[in-house]
Design a protein around this motif. Structure first.
Motif, short mmCIF file in Angstrom:
data_model
loop_
_atom_site.label_atom_id
_atom_site.label_comp_id
_atom_site.label_asym_id
_atom_site.label_seq_id
_atom_site.Cartn_x
_atom_site.Cartn_y
_atom_site.Cartn_z
N ARG A 1 3.93 -21.25 38.63
CA ARG A 1 5.26 -20.61 38.67
C ARG A 1 5.87 -20.76 40.07
NH1 ARG A 1 3.86 -16.52 36.32
NH2 ARG A 1 4.75 -16.93 34.28
N GLY A 2 5.07 -20.54 41.09
CA GLY A 2 5.55 -20.70 42.46
C GLY A 2 5.95 -22.13 42.76
N LYS A 3 5.15 -23.08 42.27
CA LYS A 3 5.46 -24.49 42.50
C LYS A 3 6.75 -24.89 41.80
CE LYS A 3 0.70 -26.11 43.17
NZ LYS A 3 -0.38 -26.98 42.65
N LEU A 4 6.97 -24.37 40.60
CA LEU A 4 8.20 -24.70 39.86
C LEU A 4 9.43 -24.15 40.58
CD1 LEU A 4 7.06 -24.03 36.18
CD2 LEU A 4 7.44 -26.25 37.27
N ARG A 5 9.34 -22.92 41.07
CA ARG A 5 10.48 -22.33 41.78
C ARG A 5 10.78 -23.11 43.06
NH1 ARG A 5 12.14 -17.75 39.48
NH2 ARG A 5 10.69 -16.56 38.17
N ARG B 1 14.21 -25.24 44.03
CA ARG B 1 14.97 -25.10 45.28
C ARG B 1 15.13 -26.45 45.97
NH1 ARG B 1 12.18 -20.06 45.61
NH2 ARG B 1 10.38 -21.07 46.61
N THR B 2 14.06 -27.23 45.98
CA THR B 2 14.12 -28.54 46.62
C THR B 2 15.11 -29.45 45.91
OG1 THR B 2 11.82 -28.37 47.37
CG2 THR B 2 12.76 -30.58 47.24
N ALA B 3 15.10 -29.40 44.58
CA ALA B 3 16.03 -30.23 43.81
C ALA B 3 17.47 -29.82 44.06
CB ALA B 3 15.69 -30.14 42.32
N ILE B 4 17.72 -28.52 44.07
CA ILE B 4 19.09 -28.02 44.27
C ILE B 4 19.62 -28.45 45.63
CG2 ILE B 4 20.42 -25.91 44.72
CD1 ILE B 4 18.96 -24.60 42.41
N THR B 5 18.78 -28.37 46.65
CA THR B 5 19.24 -28.66 48.00
C THR B 5 19.07 -30.12 48.40
OG1 THR B 5 17.09 -28.03 48.93
CG2 THR B 5 18.77 -26.31 48.77
N GLY B 6 18.66 -30.95 47.44
CA GLY B 6 18.42 -32.36 47.75
C GLY B 6 19.65 -33.24 47.73
N GLY B 7 20.81 -32.64 47.39
CA GLY B 7 22.04 -33.42 47.37
C GLY B 7 22.32 -34.04 46.02
N ILE B 8 23.55 -34.53 45.85
CA ILE B 8 23.94 -35.17 44.60
C ILE B 8 24.74 -36.43 44.89
CG2 ILE B 8 24.10 -32.96 43.40
CD1 ILE B 8 27.25 -33.53 43.47
N GLN C 1 16.70 -26.09 33.89
CA GLN C 1 15.39 -26.76 33.83
C GLN C 1 14.28 -25.79 34.21
OE1 GLN C 1 14.51 -30.66 33.54
NE2 GLN C 1 12.99 -29.23 32.74
N LEU C 2 14.53 -24.98 35.24
CA LEU C 2 13.53 -24.00 35.67
C LEU C 2 13.28 -22.97 34.58
CD1 LEU C 2 11.70 -22.78 37.83
CD2 LEU C 2 13.69 -21.51 38.69
N ARG C 3 14.33 -22.45 33.96
CA ARG C 3 14.15 -21.47 32.88
C ARG C 3 13.35 -22.07 31.73
NH1 ARG C 3 19.61 -20.36 34.18
NH2 ARG C 3 20.33 -21.61 32.42
N GLU C 4 13.60 -23.31 31.40
CA GLU C 4 12.89 -23.97 30.31
C GLU C 4 11.40 -24.11 30.61
OE1 GLU C 4 12.75 -28.44 28.36
OE2 GLU C 4 14.68 -27.65 29.04
#
Length: 203
Positions: free
Chosen positions: A78-82, A86-93, A173-176
């Motif tokens: 669970r900690g690794k997923l969270r 966070r890493t994905a969100i802040t990784g840019g688009i 994705q995290l909720r899933e």
């Protein structure tokens, strides 16, 4: 050395010897080799040493090996997923609002307030349109050059919408994955370990 009354291991004694001084000394066996002392118990009725992890909810005994318990394993995943979220969100688009793909940062901290700055620009663009422009947003072009580049209102809004879709997609994705982790069918360490954040794909 084991306490004769409780069977708890007090400290390690090696060799085939024993004596009765209110304590028991027992030879190490292949089954208990390498097992932390706190999990070893002496059973006087059979004169044997067993592995007992019942007092530690964070581990379980599986095929003679001490492994993280299912709940402990789930907590770790669970900690690794969270963190991965966070890493994905802040990784840019990547967004082609300027007509060609550009990379937009999505960090949000005192040192890198990219999201805060973007949402300030987004709000001005939605309120004032092109009359309030140009709207300067930092982005990286295909050559790798970072710069603050002018955007029209529509372009700024497109970037903001793309960032919002990215953030909401990561959260979904995290909720899933968390729901899958908490599913009653996820009842083995192998199933828990298989729940991972998907690897990033090249744009």
């Amino acid at each position: 050395m084991f306490d004769a009354e409780s069977g708890a291991c007090l400290y390690e004694a090696r060799g085939n010897f024993g004596f009765d001084l209110g304590q028991i000394a027992v030879a190490e066996t292949p089954e208990t080799a390498g097992i932390p002392l706190q999990y070893l118990r002496y059973q006087a009725d059979t004169d044997t040493v067993t592995i007992d992890v019942s007092g530690d909810p964070t581990v379980a005994l599986v095929d003679g090996q001490i492994v993280p318990s299912l709940e402990a394993a789930k907590l770790t995943v669970r900690g690794k997923l969270r963190e991965a979220c966070r890493t994905a969100i802040t990784g840019g688009i990547a967004c082609d609002a300027l007509g060609a793909p550009h990379q937009y940062p999505t960090q949000n901290s005192a040192e890198n307030p990219d999201q805060l700055n973007l949402w300030a620009v987004y709000n001005r663009a939605t309120q004032h349109g092109d009359a309030g422009g140009p709207y300067w947003i930092v982005c990286q072009d295909v050559a790798g050059a970072w710069d603050a580049r002018p955007h029209s209102a529509a372009q700024a809004i497109a970037v903001g919408d793309a960032v919002d879709a990215h953030v909401q997609g990561c959260r979904a994705q995290l909720r899933e994955l968390l729901a899958l982790l908490d599913d009653p069918g996820t009842d083995t360490a192998e199933k828990v370990a298989a729940i991972v954040w998907p690897a990033a794909t090249a744009e």
